[in-house]
Design a protein around this motif. Structure first.
Motif: not given
Length: 188
Positions: A55-61, A116-127
């Motif tokens: 997740y990513s915090p964004c104000g009150d969301s 904000d997903s750390g290594f997950a975006a690159k490892v799991f989605a290749g992004i």
């Protein structure tokens, strides 16, 4: 990783939160990513379903992504019942979900959560969200759904997390007593 692999990994992550390690896991969020638990009401069962998400915090969301798009179970649950319980490192909240429809805002949200997903975006989605342009990111994530969880009110600590807090406190006291005993019994 396929959906079955994620389900197995998710069970482990939920166990980590039950063990009281959800907050400490987020201390290294630049590496491991920001991790929360989303609780939704099952659209078929009516039972609470829990899913760990970056997740990513964004104000009150809080912003989250459905990487499997429209077939994502928790997204289907939120479409049926938009209120959710979320576990964050600093407590639990009642939230209301809304899918982000505006294309520019959607891509901004996707970029934020992936960063904000750390290594997950690159490892799991290749992004790699730190490299590349917006058009490339848009193409790579065209099936993703971005969801805003508006925080409504804090909730009491869930029972299953109290056990983990008690265990963590017990470990801390035990470690502290062991260190104190070792220090007191040392030979100068």
């Amino acid at each position: 990783m396929d959906r079955d692999g994620f389900r197995s990994f998710n069970r482990f992550m939920i166990w980590m939160w039950h063990a009281g390690l959800g907050g400490p896991m987020n201390l290294t969020h630049r590496l491991t990513g920001r991790i929360m638990v989303l609780g939704t009401v099952g659209r078929k069962s009516g039972e609470m379903r829990r899913t760990p998400l970056n997740y990513s915090p964004c104000g009150d969301s809080i912003l989250v992504l459905a990487g499997f798009g429209e077939k994502t179970d928790w997204l289907k649950n939120l479409q049926e019942h938009p209120f959710a319980e979320i576990w964050l490192p600093d407590g639990s909240w009642l939230a209301r979900a809304e899918e982000i429809q505006d294309p520019r805002e959607r891509l901004d949200a996707i970029h934020r959560v992936l960063k904000d997903s750390g290594f997950a975006a690159k490892v799991f989605a290749g992004i790699d969200p730190r490299r590349g342009d917006r058009e490339t990111l848009r193409r790579q994530t065209e099936n993703y759904r971005a969801v805003r969880l508006r925080l409504l009110e804090p909730l009491p600590e869930p029972e299953e997390m109290k056990v983990g807090r008690a265990a963590r406190t017990g470990l801390g006291i035990g470690l502290g007593l062991s260190l104190a005993w070792a220090w007191l019994s040392r030979k100068d």
